[in-house]
Design a protein around this motif. Structure first.
Motif, PDB file in Angstrom:
ATOM      1  N   LYS A   1     -53.051 -61.560 -23.749  1.00  0.00           N
ATOM      2  CA  LYS A   1     -51.623 -61.288 -23.962  1.00  0.00           C
ATOM      3  C   LYS A   1     -51.387 -60.654 -25.329  1.00  0.00           C
ATOM      4  O   LYS A   1     -50.572 -59.740 -25.475  1.00  0.00           O
ATOM      5  CB  LYS A   1     -50.817 -62.585 -23.853  1.00  0.00           C
ATOM      6  N   GLU A   2     -52.097 -61.145 -26.324  1.00  0.00           N
ATOM      7  CA  GLU A   2     -51.946 -60.602 -27.673  1.00  0.00           C
ATOM      8  C   GLU A   2     -52.357 -59.136 -27.723  1.00  0.00           C
ATOM      9  O   GLU A   2     -51.672 -58.312 -28.349  1.00  0.00           O
ATOM     10  CB  GLU A   2     -52.779 -61.426 -28.660  1.00  0.00           C
ATOM     11  N   ARG A   3     -53.448 -58.796 -27.047  1.00  0.00           N
ATOM     12  CA  ARG A   3     -53.898 -57.409 -27.047  1.00  0.00           C
ATOM     13  C   ARG A   3     -52.902 -56.517 -26.306  1.00  0.00           C
ATOM     14  O   ARG A   3     -52.612 -55.392 -26.743  1.00  0.00           O
ATOM     15  CB  ARG A   3     -55.282 -57.313 -26.419  1.00  0.00           C
ATOM     16  N   LEU A   4     -52.376 -57.010 -25.186  1.00  0.00           N
ATOM     17  CA  LEU A   4     -51.375 -56.240 -24.449  1.00  0.00           C
ATOM     18  C   LEU A   4     -50.129 -56.045 -25.304  1.00  0.00           C
ATOM     19  O   LEU A   4     -49.535 -54.955 -25.315  1.00  0.00           O
ATOM     20  CB  LEU A   4     -51.029 -56.953 -23.143  1.00  0.00           C
ATOM     21  N   TYR A   5     -49.740 -57.072 -26.026  1.00  0.00           N
ATOM     22  CA  TYR A   5     -48.577 -56.982 -26.915  1.00  0.00           C
ATOM     23  C   TYR A   5     -48.819 -55.936 -28.004  1.00  0.00           C
ATOM     24  O   TYR A   5     -47.903 -55.165 -28.355  1.00  0.00           O
ATOM     25  CB  TYR A   5     -48.295 -58.345 -27.534  1.00  0.00           C
ATOM     26  N   THR A   6     -50.028 -55.899 -28.540  1.00  0.00           N
ATOM     27  CA  THR A   6     -50.355 -54.930 -29.583  1.00  0.00           C
ATOM     28  C   THR A   6     -50.168 -53.498 -29.084  1.00  0.00           C
ATOM     29  O   THR A   6     -49.583 -52.649 -29.772  1.00  0.00           O
ATOM     30  CB  THR A   6     -51.803 -55.136 -30.069  1.00  0.00           C
ATOM     31  N   VAL A   7     -50.659 -53.228 -27.882  1.00  0.00           N
ATOM     32  CA  VAL A   7     -50.505 -51.889 -27.300  1.00  0.00           C
ATOM     33  C   VAL A   7     -49.026 -51.579 -27.066  1.00  0.00           C
ATOM     34  O   VAL A   7     -48.541 -50.490 -27.390  1.00  0.00           O
ATOM     35  CB  VAL A   7     -51.294 -51.777 -25.980  1.00  0.00           C
ATOM     36  N   THR A   8     -48.304 -52.555 -26.507  1.00  0.00           N
ATOM     37  CA  THR A   8     -46.887 -52.355 -26.201  1.00  0.00           C
ATOM     38  C   THR A   8     -46.079 -52.072 -27.459  1.00  0.00           C
ATOM     39  O   THR A   8     -45.247 -51.150 -27.491  1.00  0.00           O
ATOM     40  CB  THR A   8     -46.323 -53.595 -25.478  1.00  0.00           C
ATOM     41  N   GLU A   9     -46.319 -52.856 -28.500  1.00  0.00           N
ATOM     42  CA  GLU A   9     -45.580 -52.675 -29.751  1.00  0.00           C
ATOM     43  C   GLU A   9     -45.918 -51.336 -30.402  1.00  0.00           C
ATOM     44  O   GLU A   9     -45.041 -50.664 -30.951  1.00  0.00           O
ATOM     45  CB  GLU A   9     -45.881 -53.824 -30.710  1.00  0.00           C
ATOM     46  N   HIS A  10     -47.174 -50.939 -30.344  1.00  0.00           N
ATOM     47  CA  HIS A  10     -47.557 -49.653 -30.926  1.00  0.00           C
ATOM     48  C   HIS A  10     -46.825 -48.497 -30.240  1.00  0.00           C
ATOM     49  O   HIS A  10     -46.420 -47.526 -30.897  1.00  0.00           O
ATOM     50  CB  HIS A  10     -49.065 -49.447 -30.806  1.00  0.00           C
ATOM     51  N   LEU A  11     -46.623 -48.626 -28.952  1.00  0.00           N
ATOM     52  CA  LEU A  11     -45.958 -47.559 -28.194  1.00  0.00           C
ATOM     53  C   LEU A  11     -44.440 -47.595 -28.329  1.00  0.00           C
ATOM     54  O   LEU A  11     -43.769 -46.628 -27.962  1.00  0.00           O
ATOM     55  CB  LEU A  11     -46.358 -47.645 -26.717  1.00  0.00           C
TER      56      LEU A  11
END
Length: 206
Positions: A62-72
């Motif tokens: 979830k943390e990794r998915l959040y990182t991608v989402t926030e970057h975008l």
């Protein structure tokens, strides 16, 4: 991308979420702008694999998915980014849009009544045999939404696309049969026409 309360259901056959994952180094390089552009399509595929049932992922995933989402720049931008990558990412993005709409329409009494009326004339719409329960209620569309997510998560994208297309066919047929004074069903028919086309195009390349 968010299930409405109560929309998600446990399943006996789901593949465990920890067997899926986002490559940590790839995620971090993407977030800091140093990822090789040639690796971005693979990252998009990894995101597409975990996104449909992201709520059930391990905390690290979830943390990794959040990182991608926030970057975008947020969830909408994430879907737009996935849509730029053909194959599974594009199909997943378009199916996620559909499942969100299905969850929203679950709370629309006019839509639910239109679907009941449609089933009075056609009890088993094509492609939905074995999917629809005998009675249509407020949970029917969210149940279909969950099943689409589940098929994607279990890596059956073509099955998910077929179910999605059968669902959009059913909903636009119900909209045509509904009273013209119902604004919700009129909007639904237009949306389903658009989504049917988008999912058809994405599905052929997945």
């Amino acid at each position: 991308m968010h299930r409405r309360p109560g929309a998600s259901r446990p399943t006996r056959h789901r593949v465990g979420p920890d067997t899926f994952g986002l490559d940590e180094e790839r995620v971090l390089r993407f977030a800091d702008g140093t990822l090789d552009p040639a690796q971005e399509p693979r990252l998009a595929e990894e995101v597409a694999e975990v996104l449909p049932l992201g709520w059930s992922l391990s905390p690290r995933a979830k943390e990794r998915l959040y990182t991608v989402t926030e970057h975008l720049g947020g969830e909408l931008r994430l879907l737009e980014w996935l849509d730029r990558h053909p194959g599974l990412p594009r199909l997943t993005a378009r199916l996620v849009v559909l499942t969100g709409i299905l969850d929203r329409y679950s709370d629309d009494a006019g839509v639910v009544e239109a679907l009941r009326s449609s089933r009075a004339e056609e009890p088993l719409p094509a492609g939905l045999e074995g999917v629809l329960p005998p009675e249509t209620d407020e949970e029917t569309l969210s149940d279909i939404s969950y099943r689409i997510d589940e098929l994607l998560f279990e890596r059956h994208p073509q099955d998910a696309a077929r179910l999605a297309l059968a669902t959009t066919d059913w909903l636009r047929s119900a909209a045509r049969r509904a009273a013209p004074s119902s604004p919700g069903t009129g909007e639904m028919g237009d949306l389903m026409d658009h989504l049917h086309k988008d999912i058809s195009e994405a599905g052929t390349a997945a």
